[in-house]
Scaffold this active site. Structure first.
Site, short mmCIF file in Angstrom:
data_model
loop_
_atom_site.label_atom_id
_atom_site.label_comp_id
_atom_site.label_asym_id
_atom_site.label_seq_id
_atom_site.Cartn_x
_atom_site.Cartn_y
_atom_site.Cartn_z
N HIS A 370 0.82 -1.21 0.00
CA HIS A 370 0.00 0.00 0.00
C HIS A 370 0.85 1.26 0.00
O HIS A 370 0.54 2.24 -0.67
CB HIS A 370 -0.92 -0.02 1.22
CG HIS A 370 -1.99 -1.05 1.09
ND1 HIS A 370 -2.68 -1.55 2.14
CD2 HIS A 370 -2.46 -1.68 0.00
CE1 HIS A 370 -3.54 -2.44 1.71
NE2 HIS A 370 -3.43 -2.54 0.42
N CYS A 683 1.89 -3.51 -25.16
CA CYS A 683 1.72 -2.78 -23.90
C CYS A 683 2.60 -3.32 -22.77
O CYS A 683 2.39 -2.97 -21.61
CB CYS A 683 0.26 -2.79 -23.47
SG CYS A 683 -0.41 -4.43 -23.19
C1 PEP Z 1 2.40 -8.08 -20.05
O1 PEP Z 1 2.38 -9.24 -19.65
O2 PEP Z 1 3.25 -7.63 -20.84
C2 PEP Z 1 1.37 -7.13 -19.59
C3 PEP Z 1 1.27 -5.93 -20.12
O3 PEP Z 1 0.57 -7.52 -18.56
P1 PEP Z 1 1.07 -7.53 -17.03
O4 PEP Z 1 2.41 -6.89 -16.98
O5 PEP Z 1 0.04 -6.81 -16.26
O6 PEP Z 1 1.11 -9.00 -16.75
#
Ligand code: PEP
Ligand code: MG
Length: 756
Positions: A370, A683
Site C-alpha cells: 500500500h 503494452c
Molecule cells: C504483459 O504481460 O506484458 C502485460 C502488459 O501484462 P502484465 O504486466 O500486467 O502481466
C-alpha cells in the site's frame, strides 16, 4: 506442568522479575538471578541467556543448569546451532528432542548432552534481536503454546536488562560495529521510480518502554481502550483531510488500514498479554513482536503487506499510549528527508511533510504494498527489499535513492554524490525537455505517425494522459482495484471506477483489460489452493471463464460505466482461440441483458485479446477475423517464450527483449495482424524502452502503450528518427541475424542523432 502456563502464573513470574529489576545490582547479577527464577518457575532444569555481541556472535551470558565454566566462553554465530537459528529468524523454536535436530550444535563445555527438550525465544527490542533465551529439560516433553508465550514475555524483561546498558558495551548494541563511517551500496527492488538524495530519517525511532510490568490489569485495559479510541479518532481525521484520500482507490487503501483498528483478534491478543501482567504498552509490543515473527515466515506478499499495516498500527497505538501521538514526527525534519523503515503503512507516509519527503527505503515491501501505491501517486521514489537496511543505515546518514537502478547509496563518497547530482540535474533537464514536446505529435522525421498511450491501474494514473500528452490508455489493469480492496468490489463499486476512469480521460480511448489475477497478483480476501507454478497456473482468463459470474459482473460494470460512450475491452492470457470466443460470448450475454433492461449501451464496442502466451500466435490465422484488436503483453510473452520467471532477479538480464527469438516472434505477430489490417499494439514494459521501441517500429508496430514516465523518452526518440533509414539498416541486419541487436541499434542511434 509449569505454573507459568497460565496468565496468573505468568503474572506471578513477571512480578518476581520486576522485584529483581527494582533491587540494586549489576546487570550480570540480574541476569543470573533471572535465569534462576525462570528455571524454577518453569520447572526447567536449564535456563540460559545468550547475548548478541559485536560481529553477530551470541555469547552465553548467564545460565542455570549448564556448566558455569561455559558462561562467556560458549559462543555461536547467528545462524549457527539452534540458538543461532532463532536469532537469524527471530522466531521461537520448540523441540522435544533437540539432540537429534539437524541444526543442533554440540558444545562440550556446556554439558548439555543430557537435556532433550528445548525451548528458545528471541530477545527482541524495537524489532532487533538482542539475544536468545532458552530453557531445557532432561526428559522429552512438549512445551505448550502458553509456555512459549510466557518465555516471550519474560524475554522482553531480559531485553530491557540488556538494553539498559553495562551488560555489553553500548557500542556493540548499535546496528553493526564500525559501519558508521563506511560508504556502501545496497541493492533493492524498485517499488516507485525516480532518483533522490537526502538525509536518513528512521521512520520509527525506537519507542522506549520504561514500564513493562503492571500491578493492575484492569487499569491497563482502561488505558488501552482510551488509546485505541484516540487512535481511531486521529485516523478518521486523517481520512477526512488527507490530500490523497480524496481519490478513489487511495481512499480505499486508507480505509482498509483503518479497518485493522477494529480488528477484534488484534485487540484481544493485546488484552491477553495485559492479563499476564504486562503494561498496556508492553502488551502492544509483545503482540507486535509476534506479528513481526509471522511476517518473517509468510511468503505470500499480500498477507505480509497486511501484517505490515498491522505493525504500523501497533506503533501508532503505542504513541497514543505514551502520550506522544502529536510528536511522532521529528519537528525538524531535514529539508530533504529519506524515510528508512522496515516497512510502513500508507497512513504513516501521509504523516510526513510532503514537501520535505524525497524518498522512501524499506527493508521489506512489495510493488503492491500500500505504501508503494500511495508513494507512486505522490511521485516519490521507493526502494524495497533492501536487505539488512535497518542494521546498516543510521539516522542522519546521507543517502541516495536510485529507484531507477534499484540501488541505495549509504554515506556516498564525494565522487558518487557528484555523479548523482549530475544525473539528477540531467534528469530534470530531460524531464523539462520532454514536457516541452509533450503536445507535439509522435511522428518520425520521415512522417510516420506512432500512437503513444499510457498504462494505468489506478484512477490517480488517468491524468497522466494529459500530463504526458498521450493518446489514451492502452492498458488499464483493472485488477489493481481488486488488489487494493478489502473484499471483491461489487458491480456498483466497479462501475464507479470504470466510469470515473472514462470521465477523467476526457474522451480519449481507454482499453480495459479484464481481471488478471493469480500469479503474483494476489487478493487477500480470496483464499486459494497454493499452486506450484502460479504464473502458469489458474490465473487471468482461466479464472474468469471458470468463474463466469466474476467476469460477467465485471463486464456489466464496464457496460454501465461507459454510459453510452465507446468501450474497449481486452482479455488477458488467452492461450487458445476458444477462450477468447467464450469470453466474448459472455460479453454478448451481458449486452443482451443490458439492452433488455433498457440500459444505455456503449456507442461502440471493441474487443481484443492480449498475446502473452506464444500458443496464441499459432491460432491468429483463424482468430484474427473475430478480434477487433490485438495487444502484445511482452512481459508475459517473453516469460513464456523463454520459460524464464519475469520476477526472478537472477534471470532479469539473461534474455533480452531484443534477442533473436523474441524479435522473430514479435515480427511474425505484427506481420499477421498488419496483413489483415488488424489494429495492433504492444503494452509490455519493452514499449517504454526507446531502443526496443526502434525495433518495434521496424517490425511494424505503430501503437505502443507504456508507463507514463516512458512517454517522453519514446516520443523524443521517434521525433528524431528517420525510420526509412533505420529500415534499410534493419534489412541488412536481418540478412544475417545478429544476437547483439541492441548494441547495433545503439550504434545506429548514435550515428544518426536519434535522441535516447
Ligand atoms: C504483459 O504481460 O506484458 C502485460 C502488459 O501484462 P502484465 O504486466 O500486467 O502481466
Ligand atoms: Mg501480462
Amino acid at each position: 506442568m509449569s505454573q507459568s502456563g497460565s496468565p496468573t502464573g505468568a503474572r506471578l513470574l513477571l512480578k518476581r522479575l520486576r522485584n529483581i529489576m527494582a533491587q540494586p545490582g549489576t546487570p550480570q547479577a540480574r541476569l543470573d538471578q533471572i535465569v534462576r527464577i525462570i528455571a524454577g518457575d518453569m520447572v526447567a532444569e536449564v535456563c540460559s541467556t545468550y547475548v548478541m555481541r559485536a560481529g553477530q556472535v551470541l555469547e552465553l551470558f548467564a545460565t542455570e543448569g549448564l556448566k558455569q565454566e561455559a558462561v562467556h566462553n560458549t559462543r555461536l554465530r547467528v545462524g549457527e546451532g539452534l540458538v543461532g537459528d532463532i536469532a537469524s529468524h527471530a522466531r521461537p523454536l520448540v523441540l522435544a528432542d533437540a539432540q537429534h535436530h539437524p541444526q543442533f550444535a554440540y558444545r562440550p563445555e556446556t554439558g548439555e548432552e543430557i537435556y532433550q527438550s528445548w525451548m528458545g525465544v528471541p530477545i527482541l527490542r524495537s524489532g532487533r534481536v538482542l539475544g536468545v533465551l532458552v530453557v531445557q529439560n532432561k526428559t522429552r516433553r512438549h512445551y505448550t503454546e502458553e509456555e512459549v508465550e510466557t518465555l516471550e514475555t519474560v524475554a522482553m524483561v531480559v531485553a530491557e536488562v540488556i538494553a539498559s546498558g553495562k551488560v555489553v558495551n553500548q557500542a556493540e548494541l548499535a546496528p553493526e560495529e564500525g559501519i558508521a563511517v563506511v560508504a556502501m551500496r545496497l541493492d533493492g527492488t524498485m517499488l516507485a521510480p525516480g532518483i533522490s538524495k537526502g538525509i536518513a530519517v528512521l521512520h520509527q525511532p525506537d519507542i522506549t518502554i520504561t514500564q513493562l510490568v503492571a500491578e493492575d490489569p484492569l487499569k491497563e485495559i482502561e488505558r488501552l481502550d482510551e488509546a485505541m479510541g484516540g487512535m481511531k479518532l486521529a485516523l478518521d481525521e486523517m481520512l477526512a483531510t488527507s490530500e490523497v484520500a480524496a481519490g478513489g482507490e487511495h481512499r480505499e487503501v486508507l480505509e482498509t488500514y483503518r479497518m485493522f483498528a477494529e480488528d477484534r483478534g488484534w485487540a484481544s491478543r493485546i488484552v491477553e498479554a495485559i492479563e499476564t501482567g504486562l503494561t498496556a504498552e508492553a502488551a502492544v509490543q509483545k503482540v507486535q513482536n509476534d506479528t513481526r515473527a509471522r511476517m518473517r515466515e509468510i511468503t505470500d506478499p499480500y498477507l505480509r503487506e497486511r501484517l505490515a499495516d498491522l505493525d504500523d498500527l501497533a506503533n501508532r497505538l503505542q504513541r497514543h499510549l505514551l502520550g506522544q501521538a502529536d510528536i511522532q514526527q521529528p519537528r525538524d525534519l531535514p529539508d530533504e528527508t529519506i524515510l528508512v523503515a522496515r516497512n510502513m503503512g500508507p497512513a504513516e507516509l501521509l504523516d510526513y511533510d510532503r514537501k520535505k519527503l524525497k524518498g522512501v527505503v524499506l527493508e521489506e515491501g512489495t510493488a503492491t504494498a500500500h505504501v508503494a501505491i500511495i508513494a507512486r501517486a505522490l511521485d516519490i521514489p521507493v526502494l524495497g527489499r533492501c536487505n539488512d537496511l535497518m542494521a546498516k543505515v543510521l539516522p542522519g546518514d546521507p543517502l541516495i535513492v536510485d529507484g531507477d537502478n534499484s540501488q541505495l547509496y549509504v554515506r556516498p563518497p564525494e565522487d558518487i554524490q557528484q555523479t548523482y547530482a549530475e544525473a539528477m540535474r540531467q534528469r530534470s533537464e530531460r524531464q523539462q525537455a520532454f514536457a516541452a514536446i509533450r503536445h507535439l505529435p509522435a511522428v518520425t522525421l520521415d512522417g510516420v505517425e506512432v500512437t503513444l498511450m499510457v498504462n494505468a491501474g489506478l484512477l490517480i494514473d488517468v491524468p497522466q494522459i494529459e500530463a504526458q500528452g498521450a493518446a489514451g490508455i492502452g492498458l488499464y489493469r483493472t485488477e489493481i482495484t481488486f488488489m487494493v480492496a478489502e473484499s471483491f468490489p461489487d458491480v456498483a463499486r466497479q462501475r464507479d471506477v470504470y466510469k470515473r476512469a472514462m470521465d477523467a480521460s476526457n474522451g480519449k480511448p481507454v482499453t480495459f483489460r479484464t481481471l488478471d489475477i493469480g500469479s503474483d497478483k494476489v487478493l487477500s480476501y480470496w483464499q486459494r489452493e497454493p499452486e506450484e507454478n502460479p504464473a502458469m497456473g489458474w490465473r487471468a482468463i482461466r479464472i474468469s471463464l471458470d468463474r463466469p459470474a466474476l467476469l460477467r459482473q465485471q463486464l456489466r460494470a464496464l457496460i454501465l460505466g461507459a454510459e453510452g460512450r465507446p468501450l474497449s475491452i481486452m482479455f488477458p492470457m488467452v492461450a487458445e482461440a476458444w477462450e477468447f470466443d467464450e469470453a466474448r460470448s459472455l460479453l454478448k450475454l451481458e449486452l443482451d441483458r443490458a439492452s433488455q433492461a433498457g440500459q444505455q449501451l456503449p456507442s461502440e464496442i471493441k474487443v481484443g485479446a492480449m498475446i502473452e502466451v506464444p500458443s496464441l500466435y499459432f491460432q491468429l490465422d483463424t482468430l484474427l477475423d473475430r478480434l477487433d484488436f490485438v495487444s502484445v503483453g511482452s512481459n508475459d510473452l517473453k516469460q513464456f517464450l523463454y520459460a524464464a520467471d519475469r520476477g526472478n532477479p537472477r534471470l532479469a538480464d539473461r534474455y533480452d527483449n531484443l534477442a533473436p527469438a523474441m524479435v522473430k516472434l514479435l515480427g511474425m505477430i505484427a506481420a499477421a495482424c498488419n496483413a489483415q489490417g488488424k489494429s495492433l499494439s504492444l503494452c509490455g514494459e519493452m514499449a517504454g524502452d526507446p531502443i526496443a521501441a526502434m525495433a518495434l517500429l521496424c517490425l511494424g508496430f505503430r501503437q505502443l502503450s507504456m508507463a507514463p514516465t516512458s512517454i517522453g523518452p519514446v516520443r523524443a526518440m521517434i521525433r528524431s528518427l528517420d525510420l526509412g533509414r533505420l529500415l534499410s539498416y534493419w534489412a541488412e541486419l536481418q540478412a544475417r541475424p545478429v544476437s547483439d541487436l541492441r548494441s547495433r541499434l545503439l550504434v545506429f542511434a548514435r550515428d544518426h542523432g536519434v535522441a535516447l
